[in-house]
Design an enzyme around this catalytic site. Structure first.
Site, PDB file in Angstrom:
ATOM      1  N   VAL A 113       0.836  -1.204   0.000  1.00 33.55           N
ATOM      2  CA  VAL A 113       0.000   0.000   0.000  1.00 33.55           C
ATOM      3  C   VAL A 113       0.875   1.260   0.000  1.00 33.55           C
ATOM      4  CG1 VAL A 113      -1.890  -1.195   1.195  1.00 33.55           C
ATOM      5  CG2 VAL A 113      -0.172   0.035   2.550  1.00 33.55           C
ATOM      6  N   ASP A 114       2.210   1.073  -0.149  1.00 37.52           N
ATOM      7  CA  ASP A 114       3.120   2.211   0.008  1.00 37.52           C
ATOM      8  C   ASP A 114       3.219   3.100  -1.227  1.00 37.52           C
ATOM      9  OD1 ASP A 114       4.843   0.757  -1.758  1.00 37.52           O
ATOM     10  OD2 ASP A 114       5.933  -0.146  -0.075  1.00 37.52           O
ATOM     11  N   HIS A 129      -4.360  -4.397  -2.448  1.00 34.33           N
ATOM     12  CA  HIS A 129      -4.724  -4.082  -1.065  1.00 34.33           C
ATOM     13  C   HIS A 129      -4.920  -2.586  -0.845  1.00 34.33           C
ATOM     14  CE1 HIS A 129      -2.932  -8.196   0.428  1.00 34.33           C
ATOM     15  NE2 HIS A 129      -4.117  -8.321  -0.148  1.00 34.33           N
ATOM     16  N   CYS A 137     -14.810   6.522   3.854  1.00 29.82           N
ATOM     17  CA  CYS A 137     -15.676   6.738   5.025  1.00 29.82           C
ATOM     18  C   CYS A 137     -15.959   5.412   5.708  1.00 29.82           C
ATOM     19  CB  CYS A 137     -16.983   7.403   4.577  1.00 29.82           C
ATOM     20  SG  CYS A 137     -18.103   7.693   5.971  1.00 29.82           S
ATOM     21  N   GLY A 201       9.354 -10.997  -2.860  1.00 28.68           N
ATOM     22  CA  GLY A 201       9.291 -10.332  -1.549  1.00 28.68           C
ATOM     23  C   GLY A 201       7.971 -10.468  -0.826  1.00 28.68           C
ATOM     24  N   SER A 203       5.670 -13.165   1.782  1.00 30.80           N
ATOM     25  CA  SER A 203       5.717 -14.376   2.612  1.00 30.80           C
ATOM     26  C   SER A 203       4.764 -15.441   2.087  1.00 30.80           C
ATOM     27  CB  SER A 203       5.382 -14.034   4.069  1.00 30.80           C
ATOM     28  OG  SER A 203       4.130 -13.390   4.135  1.00 30.80           O
ATOM     29  N   ASN A 227      13.093 -14.134  -2.919  1.00 25.17           N
ATOM     30  CA  ASN A 227      12.812 -13.814  -1.517  1.00 25.17           C
ATOM     31  C   ASN A 227      14.076 -14.073  -0.714  1.00 25.17           C
ATOM     32  OD1 ASN A 227      11.745 -13.943   1.268  1.00 25.17           O
ATOM     33  ND2 ASN A 227       9.743 -13.977   0.269  1.00 25.17           N
ATOM     34  N   GLU A 229      14.060 -15.525   2.047  1.00 29.74           N
ATOM     35  CA  GLU A 229      13.878 -16.784   2.782  1.00 29.74           C
ATOM     36  C   GLU A 229      12.998 -17.746   2.012  1.00 29.74           C
ATOM     37  OE1 GLU A 229      11.719 -15.459   6.156  1.00 29.74           O
ATOM     38  OE2 GLU A 229      13.480 -14.532   7.102  1.00 29.74           O
ATOM     39  N   ALA A 245      15.573  -8.591  -3.300  1.00 30.94           N
ATOM     40  CA  ALA A 245      14.993  -8.217  -4.597  1.00 30.94           C
ATOM     41  C   ALA A 245      15.773  -7.077  -5.243  1.00 30.94           C
ATOM     42  CB  ALA A 245      13.533  -7.797  -4.396  1.00 30.94           C
TER      43      ALA A 245
HETATM   44  C1  BJW Z   1      12.577  -9.796   1.059  1.00 28.16           C
HETATM   45  C2  BJW Z   1      13.356  -8.753   1.394  1.00 28.16           C
HETATM   46  C3  BJW Z   1      14.177  -8.302   0.320  1.00 28.16           C
HETATM   47  C4  BJW Z   1      12.279  -9.175   3.191  1.00 28.16           C
HETATM   48  N1  BJW Z   1      14.073  -8.920  -0.880  1.00 28.16           N
HETATM   49  N2  BJW Z   1      12.431 -10.435  -0.062  1.00 28.16           N
HETATM   50  C5  BJW Z   1      -7.439 -19.096   2.148  1.00 28.16           C
HETATM   51  C6  BJW Z   1      -6.734 -19.849   3.074  1.00 28.16           C
HETATM   52  C7  BJW Z   1      -6.494 -19.347   4.361  1.00 28.16           C
HETATM   53  C8  BJW Z   1      -6.963 -18.097   4.736  1.00 28.16           C
HETATM   54  C9  BJW Z   1      -7.673 -17.363   3.832  1.00 28.16           C
HETATM   55  C10 BJW Z   1      -7.906 -17.857   2.556  1.00 28.16           C
HETATM   56  N3  BJW Z   1      -8.593 -16.925   1.874  1.00 28.16           N
HETATM   57  C11 BJW Z   1      -8.803 -15.852   2.672  1.00 28.16           C
HETATM   58  C12 BJW Z   1      -8.251 -16.083   3.869  1.00 28.16           C
HETATM   59  C13 BJW Z   1      -8.259 -15.155   5.022  1.00 28.16           C
HETATM   60  C14 BJW Z   1      -7.230 -14.052   4.934  1.00 28.16           C
HETATM   61  C15 BJW Z   1      -5.845 -14.678   4.944  1.00 28.16           C
HETATM   62  O1  BJW Z   1      -5.210 -14.832   3.915  1.00 28.16           O
HETATM   63  N4  BJW Z   1      -5.341 -15.021   6.120  1.00 28.16           N
HETATM   64  C16 BJW Z   1      -3.993 -15.588   6.237  1.00 28.16           C
HETATM   65  C17 BJW Z   1      -3.213 -14.857   7.324  1.00 28.16           C
HETATM   66  C18 BJW Z   1      -4.084 -17.051   6.486  1.00 28.16           C
HETATM   67  N5  BJW Z   1      -7.411 -13.213   3.755  1.00 28.16           N
HETATM   68  C19 BJW Z   1      -8.271 -12.198   3.744  1.00 28.16           C
HETATM   69  O2  BJW Z   1      -8.976 -11.947   4.711  1.00 28.16           O
HETATM   70  C20 BJW Z   1      -8.394 -11.402   2.470  1.00 28.16           C
HETATM   71  N6  BJW Z   1      -9.756 -11.241   2.157  1.00 28.16           N
HETATM   72  C21 BJW Z   1     -10.490 -12.228   1.639  1.00 28.16           C
HETATM   73  O3  BJW Z   1     -10.033 -13.280   1.287  1.00 28.16           O
HETATM   74  O4  BJW Z   1     -11.812 -11.926   1.541  1.00 28.16           O
HETATM   75  C22 BJW Z   1     -12.746 -12.916   1.175  1.00 28.16           C
HETATM   76  C23 BJW Z   1     -14.109 -12.260   1.229  1.00 28.16           C
HETATM   77  C24 BJW Z   1     -14.957 -12.425   0.156  1.00 28.16           C
HETATM   78  C25 BJW Z   1     -16.222 -11.815   0.195  1.00 28.16           C
HETATM   79  C26 BJW Z   1     -16.591 -11.061   1.302  1.00 28.16           C
HETATM   80  C27 BJW Z   1     -15.724 -10.886   2.356  1.00 28.16           C
HETATM   81  C28 BJW Z   1     -14.478 -11.496   2.332  1.00 28.16           C
HETATM   82  C29 BJW Z   1      -7.848  -9.994   2.653  1.00 28.16           C
HETATM   83  C30 BJW Z   1      -6.398  -9.964   2.976  1.00 28.16           C
HETATM   84  C31 BJW Z   1      -5.984  -8.518   3.257  1.00 28.16           C
HETATM   85  C32 BJW Z   1      -4.550  -8.434   3.765  1.00 28.16           C
HETATM   86  N7  BJW Z   1      -4.328  -7.115   4.255  1.00 28.16           N
HETATM   87  C33 BJW Z   1      -2.998  -6.722   4.659  1.00 28.16           C
HETATM   88  C34 BJW Z   1      -3.068  -5.274   5.196  1.00 28.16           C
HETATM   89  C35 BJW Z   1      -3.233  -4.300   4.023  1.00 28.16           C
HETATM   90  C36 BJW Z   1      -3.261  -2.890   4.481  1.00 28.16           C
HETATM   91  C37 BJW Z   1      -1.996  -2.465   5.185  1.00 28.16           C
HETATM   92  O5  BJW Z   1      -0.900  -2.523   4.603  1.00 28.16           O
HETATM   93  O6  BJW Z   1      -2.102  -2.075   6.343  1.00 28.16           O
HETATM   94  O7  BJW Z   1      -2.081  -6.804   3.560  1.00 28.16           O
HETATM   95  S1  BJW Z   1      -2.253  -7.816   5.884  1.00 28.16           S
HETATM   96  C38 BJW Z   1      -0.612  -7.702   5.246  1.00 28.16           C
HETATM   97  O8  BJW Z   1      -0.176  -8.992   4.701  1.00 28.16           O
HETATM   98  C39 BJW Z   1      -0.713  -6.758   4.031  1.00 28.16           C
HETATM   99  C40 BJW Z   1       0.217  -7.396   3.059  1.00 28.16           C
HETATM  100  O9  BJW Z   1      -0.074  -6.941   1.756  1.00 28.16           O
HETATM  101  C41 BJW Z   1      -0.061  -8.875   3.286  1.00 28.16           C
HETATM  102  C42 BJW Z   1       1.010  -9.775   2.777  1.00 28.16           C
HETATM  103  O10 BJW Z   1       2.226  -9.537   3.414  1.00 28.16           O
HETATM  104  P1  BJW Z   1       3.571  -9.588   2.570  1.00 28.16           P
HETATM  105  O11 BJW Z   1       3.581  -8.517   1.582  1.00 28.16           O
HETATM  106  O12 BJW Z   1       3.778 -10.957   2.083  1.00 28.16           O
HETATM  107  O13 BJW Z   1       4.646  -9.185   3.693  1.00 28.16           O
HETATM  108  P2  BJW Z   1       5.339 -10.079   4.830  1.00 28.16           P
HETATM  109  O14 BJW Z   1       5.892  -9.160   5.840  1.00 28.16           O
HETATM  110  O15 BJW Z   1       4.441 -11.145   5.308  1.00 28.16           O
HETATM  111  O16 BJW Z   1       6.531 -10.819   4.067  1.00 28.16           O
HETATM  112  C43 BJW Z   1       7.636 -10.102   3.546  1.00 28.16           C
HETATM  113  C44 BJW Z   1       8.528 -11.086   2.815  1.00 28.16           C
HETATM  114  O17 BJW Z   1       9.562 -10.361   2.200  1.00 28.16           O
HETATM  115  C45 BJW Z   1       9.183 -12.140   3.710  1.00 28.16           C
HETATM  116  O18 BJW Z   1       8.964 -13.415   3.132  1.00 28.16           O
HETATM  117  C46 BJW Z   1      10.667 -11.777   3.687  1.00 28.16           C
HETATM  118  O19 BJW Z   1      11.518 -12.911   3.732  1.00 28.16           O
HETATM  119  C47 BJW Z   1      10.778 -11.064   2.374  1.00 28.16           C
HETATM  120  N8  BJW Z   1      11.833 -10.061   2.283  1.00 28.16           N
HETATM  121  N9  BJW Z   1      13.206  -8.371   2.674  1.00 28.16           N
HETATM  122  C48 BJW Z   1      13.210  -9.953  -1.039  1.00 28.16           C
HETATM  123  N10 BJW Z   1      15.035  -7.276   0.455  1.00 28.16           N
END
Ligand code: BJW
Length: 256
Positions: A113-114, A129, A137, A201, A203, A227, A229, A245
């Site tokens: 979201v950045d 996202h 609102c 990048g 998880s 990634n 890791e 990356a």
């Molecule tokens: C490097 C590095 C370098 C470091 N070079 N690498 C199916 C199965 C199980 C669960 C679910 C499913 N379907 C849905 C779900 C539920 C849920 C979910 O997934 N839960 C899991 C935790 C299990 N999903 C949802 O609720 C989603 N909604 C949905 O499915 O709705 C269905 C619906 C339908 C109809 C009506 C109602 C509902 C929505 C998910 C929203 C996620 N939101 C967030 C916050 C966004 C706003 C904000 O930023 O504040 O999104 S949570 C957070 O996690 C954010 C990120 O985009 C997201 C992913 O994280 P990301 O980007 O992977 O970051 P990290 O920190 O986890 O990993 C970083 C990685 O980088 C690491 O691996 C490092 O090793 C690596 N790294 N430096 C390369 N230099």
């Protein structure tokens, strides 16, 4: 690693359509904290404790303090070499192809979201996202349903208010339990019909984003992960490269 990079480069060279999914790790070298792992906690909270409608309903000020802190951090960050490579590719700029001819169609799906991809000039970008720089609102008043941009840092008063109805404003991002916008989900799924799918990048634990690489592979794409890791996607992709990356993508670009 050189052999693996060469293999990805060969696949990209022969591809007509390349899709790149990015997560927080791509912005780590820019100074944007990731969600999970080292430095992933804000105060004592996990993202799962804060990035939910329930958390906001319970304590909007706490959730806004987290977002305000992140906005201030991101405001001081610049796109890094990984964002720049992807932006160049998205414009059709790569050696061996005519710029802008569309010989290689590049689509970028980001969970971030950045807005650093936008600031790098990336085209054909889907921010599944949302954006931390947009608000909507919380009460769902008709005019406030359409997100508005607010880049003030710091925000004057927390929590900010909806300019239309005076109710609470919220970050226009997708929280856990919330659906992605239909057009975003459709665009992301459409982009899985590609020749090469790179996941960078992330998880790979948050769905539906985490499912895209599997969908691309199911449809016959060559899949690769970059990634620091291992992730749950590492064993499912054709090639997994461990490294930053911001280092790997420029090296890959040099091979094209
Ligand atoms: C490097 C590095 C370098 C470091 N070079 N690498 C199916 C199965 C199980 C669960 C679910 C499913 N379907 C849905 C779900 C539920 C849920 C979910 O997934 N839960 C899991 C935790 C299990 N999903 C949802 O609720 C989603 N909604 C949905 O499915 O709705 C269905 C619906 C339908 C109809 C009506 C109602 C509902 C929505 C998910 C929203 C996620 N939101 C967030 C916050 C966004 C706003 C904000 O930023 O504040 O999104 S949570 C957070 O996690 C954010 C990120 O985009 C997201 C992913 O994280 P990301 O980007 O992977 O970051 P990290 O920190 O986890 O990993 C970083 C990685 O980088 C690491 O691996 C490092 O090793 C690596 N790294 N430096 C390369 N230099």
């Amino acid at each position: 690693m050189n052999d693996e990079l060469t293999l990805i480069a060969e696949r990209i060279t022969g591809a007509r359509r390349l899709t790149i999914l990015t997560g927080a790790g791509i912005s780590a070298a820019s100074g944007v904290p990731t969600f999970r792992g080292e430095g992933g906690l804000w105060r004592q909270y996990r993202p799962e404790d804060l990035a939910t409608p329930d958390a906001f309903g319970r304590d909007p000020r706490l959730v806004w303090e987290w977002y305000a802190w992140r906005r201030e951090t991101i405001a001081g960050c610049q796109p890094n070499a990984a964002h720049d490579v992807i932006a160049r590719w998205s414009a059709g700029v790569r050696p061996g192809s005519d710029p802008g001819t569309g010989r290689l169609k590049v689509g970028v799906i980001t969970q971030n979201v950045d807005d650093l991809h936008l600031r790098a000039g990336t085209r054909n970008l889907v921010r599944i996202h949302g954006s931390i720089w947009e608000l909507s609102c919380w009460d769902g008043c008709p005019a406030g349903t359409t997100p508005w941009r607010d880049e003030r840092v710091p925000l004057a008063d927390l929590p900010p208010r909806c300019p239309h109805c005076g109710g609470l404003a919220r970050p226009a991002v997708v929280w856990f339990g919330e659906a992605l916008r239909d057009e975003h989900l459709r665009a992301a799924l459409d982009a899985t019909a590609c020749d090469v799918f790179l996941t960078v990048g992330t998880s790979a634990i948050v769905y539906p984003a985490a499912g895209l690489v599997h969908e691309a592979r199911r449809q016959g794409a060559f899949t690769a992960e970059i990634n620091l890791e291992e992730t749950p996607a590492s064993t499912a992709v054709d090639v997994a490269i461990h490294g930053g990356a911001e280092v790997i993508l420029p090296r890959l670009a040099d091979l094209l």
